[in-house]
Scaffold this active site. Structure first.
Site, PDB file in Angstrom:
ATOM      1  N   SER A   8       2.722   2.082   2.550  1.00  0.00           N
ATOM      2  CA  SER A   8       1.692   2.406   1.555  1.00  0.00           C
ATOM      3  C   SER A   8       1.271   3.860   1.689  1.00  0.00           C
ATOM      4  O   SER A   8       0.781   4.279   2.739  1.00  0.00           O
ATOM      5  CB  SER A   8       0.469   1.510   1.750  1.00  0.00           C
ATOM      6  OG  SER A   8      -0.628   2.092   1.061  1.00  0.00           O
ATOM      7  N   HIS A  33       4.991   1.817  -1.562  1.00  0.00           N
ATOM      8  CA  HIS A  33       3.884   1.074  -2.160  1.00  0.00           C
ATOM      9  C   HIS A  33       2.794   2.058  -2.590  1.00  0.00           C
ATOM     10  O   HIS A  33       2.328   2.869  -1.783  1.00  0.00           O
ATOM     11  CB  HIS A  33       3.344   0.089  -1.111  1.00  0.00           C
ATOM     12  CG  HIS A  33       2.251  -0.814  -1.568  1.00  0.00           C
ATOM     13  ND1 HIS A  33       2.490  -2.007  -2.231  1.00  0.00           N
ATOM     14  CD2 HIS A  33       0.907  -0.726  -1.432  1.00  0.00           C
ATOM     15  CE1 HIS A  33       1.333  -2.606  -2.486  1.00  0.00           C
ATOM     16  NE2 HIS A  33       0.349  -1.848  -2.021  1.00  0.00           N
ATOM     17  N   ASP A  35      -0.950   2.483  -4.062  1.00  0.00           N
ATOM     18  CA  ASP A  35      -2.219   1.793  -4.297  1.00  0.00           C
ATOM     19  C   ASP A  35      -3.036   2.549  -5.337  1.00  0.00           C
ATOM     20  O   ASP A  35      -3.483   3.668  -5.098  1.00  0.00           O
ATOM     21  CB  ASP A  35      -2.996   1.678  -2.979  1.00  0.00           C
ATOM     22  CG  ASP A  35      -2.368   0.651  -2.062  1.00  0.00           C
ATOM     23  OD1 ASP A  35      -2.267  -0.517  -2.483  1.00  0.00           O
ATOM     24  OD2 ASP A  35      -1.960   1.012  -0.945  1.00  0.00           O
ATOM     25  N   MET A  37      -6.330   2.716  -7.472  1.00  0.00           N
ATOM     26  CA  MET A  37      -7.717   2.203  -7.489  1.00  0.00           C
ATOM     27  C   MET A  37      -8.535   2.961  -8.531  1.00  0.00           C
ATOM     28  O   MET A  37      -8.401   4.178  -8.661  1.00  0.00           O
ATOM     29  CB  MET A  37      -8.349   2.387  -6.118  1.00  0.00           C
ATOM     30  CG  MET A  37      -7.554   1.750  -4.996  1.00  0.00           C
ATOM     31  SD  MET A  37      -8.418   1.895  -3.429  1.00  0.00           S
ATOM     32  CE  MET A  37      -7.188   1.248  -2.302  1.00  0.00           C
ATOM     33  N   HIS A  66       0.533  -1.194  -6.929  1.00  0.00           N
ATOM     34  CA  HIS A  66      -0.478  -2.244  -6.770  1.00  0.00           C
ATOM     35  C   HIS A  66      -1.735  -1.769  -7.480  1.00  0.00           C
ATOM     36  O   HIS A  66      -2.452  -0.914  -6.967  1.00  0.00           O
ATOM     37  CB  HIS A  66      -0.701  -2.451  -5.259  1.00  0.00           C
ATOM     38  CG  HIS A  66      -1.802  -3.390  -4.916  1.00  0.00           C
ATOM     39  ND1 HIS A  66      -2.347  -3.452  -3.650  1.00  0.00           N
ATOM     40  CD2 HIS A  66      -2.462  -4.315  -5.651  1.00  0.00           C
ATOM     41  CE1 HIS A  66      -3.296  -4.359  -3.630  1.00  0.00           C
ATOM     42  NE2 HIS A  66      -3.386  -4.904  -4.826  1.00  0.00           N
ATOM     43  N   MET A  68      -5.284  -1.912  -8.466  1.00  0.00           N
ATOM     44  CA  MET A  68      -6.614  -2.488  -8.206  1.00  0.00           C
ATOM     45  C   MET A  68      -7.529  -1.893  -9.265  1.00  0.00           C
ATOM     46  O   MET A  68      -8.340  -0.998  -9.008  1.00  0.00           O
ATOM     47  CB  MET A  68      -7.048  -2.144  -6.772  1.00  0.00           C
ATOM     48  CG  MET A  68      -6.300  -2.975  -5.744  1.00  0.00           C
ATOM     49  SD  MET A  68      -6.253  -2.224  -4.108  1.00  0.00           S
ATOM     50  CE  MET A  68      -4.835  -1.163  -4.283  1.00  0.00           C
ATOM     51  N   MET A 137      -3.073 -10.729  -0.517  1.00  0.00           N
ATOM     52  CA  MET A 137      -3.936  -9.734   0.132  1.00  0.00           C
ATOM     53  C   MET A 137      -4.446 -10.319   1.452  1.00  0.00           C
ATOM     54  O   MET A 137      -5.106 -11.355   1.469  1.00  0.00           O
ATOM     55  CB  MET A 137      -5.119  -9.368  -0.770  1.00  0.00           C
ATOM     56  CG  MET A 137      -4.751  -8.527  -1.980  1.00  0.00           C
ATOM     57  SD  MET A 137      -3.845  -7.015  -1.570  1.00  0.00           S
ATOM     58  CE  MET A 137      -5.035  -6.122  -0.577  1.00  0.00           C
ATOM     59  N   GLY A 144      -7.606   1.333   3.353  1.00  0.00           N
ATOM     60  CA  GLY A 144      -6.644   1.088   4.417  1.00  0.00           C
ATOM     61  C   GLY A 144      -7.355   0.920   5.752  1.00  0.00           C
ATOM     62  O   GLY A 144      -8.569   1.105   5.860  1.00  0.00           O
ATOM     63  N   GLY A 145      -6.584   0.511   6.758  1.00  0.00           N
ATOM     64  CA  GLY A 145      -7.110   0.472   8.116  1.00  0.00           C
ATOM     65  C   GLY A 145      -8.019  -0.706   8.444  1.00  0.00           C
ATOM     66  O   GLY A 145      -8.729  -0.688   9.440  1.00  0.00           O
ATOM     67  N   ASP A 175      -0.141  -7.738   2.137  1.00  0.00           N
ATOM     68  CA  ASP A 175      -0.713  -6.387   2.143  1.00  0.00           C
ATOM     69  C   ASP A 175      -2.063  -6.362   2.859  1.00  0.00           C
ATOM     70  O   ASP A 175      -3.008  -7.025   2.436  1.00  0.00           O
ATOM     71  CB  ASP A 175      -0.881  -5.947   0.678  1.00  0.00           C
ATOM     72  CG  ASP A 175      -1.368  -4.526   0.515  1.00  0.00           C
ATOM     73  OD1 ASP A 175      -1.621  -3.842   1.510  1.00  0.00           O
ATOM     74  OD2 ASP A 175      -1.500  -4.095  -0.651  1.00  0.00           O
ATOM     75  N   GLY A 176      -2.116  -5.571   3.930  1.00  0.00           N
ATOM     76  CA  GLY A 176      -3.394  -5.321   4.597  1.00  0.00           C
ATOM     77  C   GLY A 176      -3.414  -5.718   6.059  1.00  0.00           C
ATOM     78  O   GLY A 176      -3.118  -6.861   6.411  1.00  0.00           O
ATOM     79  N   GLY A 177      -3.660  -4.742   6.919  1.00  0.00           N
ATOM     80  CA  GLY A 177      -3.833  -5.032   8.339  1.00  0.00           C
ATOM     81  C   GLY A 177      -2.555  -5.397   9.074  1.00  0.00           C
ATOM     82  O   GLY A 177      -2.593  -6.016  10.142  1.00  0.00           O
ATOM     83  N   GLY A 197       0.283   0.585   5.734  1.00  0.00           N
ATOM     84  CA  GLY A 197      -0.193   1.944   5.526  1.00  0.00           C
ATOM     85  C   GLY A 197      -0.456   2.629   6.843  1.00  0.00           C
ATOM     86  O   GLY A 197       0.350   3.435   7.325  1.00  0.00           O
ATOM     87  N   SER A 198      -1.567   2.266   7.503  1.00  0.00           N
ATOM     88  CA  SER A 198      -1.906   2.959   8.744  1.00  0.00           C
ATOM     89  C   SER A 198      -0.879   2.732   9.849  1.00  0.00           C
ATOM     90  O   SER A 198      -0.624   3.636  10.641  1.00  0.00           O
ATOM     91  CB  SER A 198      -3.327   2.612   9.213  1.00  0.00           C
ATOM     92  OG  SER A 198      -3.687   1.340   8.820  1.00  0.00           O
TER      93      SER A 198
END
Ligand code: DX5
Ligand code: ZN
Length: 220
Positions: A8, A33, A35, A37, A66, A68, A137, A144-145, A175-177, A197-198
């Protein structure tokens, strides 16, 4: 069955996105990816079609966006024209899910629907034929993060089972974490694409995660 990482760009260096894309390409990425927003569906504002269009000629990576964004139906055209390969919209962001998916499909690119952590998989019951991808999700969207929400695991398992039972080839993205510690477990639950991402852009040796995940091997 093997899985892949979709890095991401949200955690990349925004002053040189083209170089960041080259970096993930060099480390074996097949997807990127994006994002998007809008400051409404989520508080942050990130990038729009102009940035996607500017990056498109510089990479052949599969561009996985993605959105949002509230009322995504108003944004489909500019994003498709910008050169995306796949447009995922949030289930919670529109009253006209079936309609938006048909608009995306008619524009000739792949479709995806993202489900927030509290949204049950059953909301997809009547739209499966319109879906190329489902995005689970595993954090609340917006930044992120954040930490992976464990309740995403049974949801991934349920969706993987459903895709199999229906005889579909829908891509199951999460997606996420996601990081080096939990990636294996998430793939074992049935995910085929892991957004990170991170863990890719900000962790030590993060870029290596891309090839590590592709090398995992699981029973289909
Ligand atoms: C969150 C975004 C994610 C985010 C993931 O709203 O959809 O794609 O960038 O970031 P990490 O991998 O840091 O959780
Ligand atoms: Zn995302």
């Amino acid at each position: 069955m093997s899985a892949k990482v979709a890095p991401s760009l949200l955690s990349a260096d925004f002053s040189c996105l083209r170089d960041e894309i080259k970096r993930i390409e060099k480390h074996g990425a097949e997807w990127v990816h994006l994002d998007i927003m809008d400051g409404h569906f989520v508080p942050s504002i990130t990038i729009g079609p102009l940035v996607v269009k500017a990056l498109r000629p510089h990479t052949e990576l599969f561009m996985d966006a993605h959105l949002m964004v509230t009322d995504p139906e108003r944004q489909v055209k500019p994003f498709v024209e910008a050169g995306l390969d796949l447009l995922t919209i949030q289930y919670e962001a529109t009253a006209h899910l079936d309609r938006v998916l048909r608009i995306i499909k008619a524009a000739g690119i792949k479709t995806g629907v993202a489900l927030n952590p509290a949204t049950p998989p059953g909301v997809l019951d009547y739209i499966w034929p319109l879906l190329d991808l489902v995005l689970v999700m595993s954090v609340n969207p917006g930044e992120g993060g954040q930490e992976f929400i464990p309740a995403a695991l049974p949801k991934i398992e349920a969706l993987a089972r459903e895709i199999k039972d229906r005889g579909l080839s829908t891509i199951l993205e999460v997606d996420g974490g996601i990081n080096r510690q939990n990636a294996r477990e998430i793939i074992a639950a049935g995910a085929t694409v892991l957004v990170a991402g991170s863990a890719v852009f900000k962790a030590d040796n993060g870029m290596h995660l891309i090839r590590e995940v592709s090398a995992f091997d699981f029973e289909a």
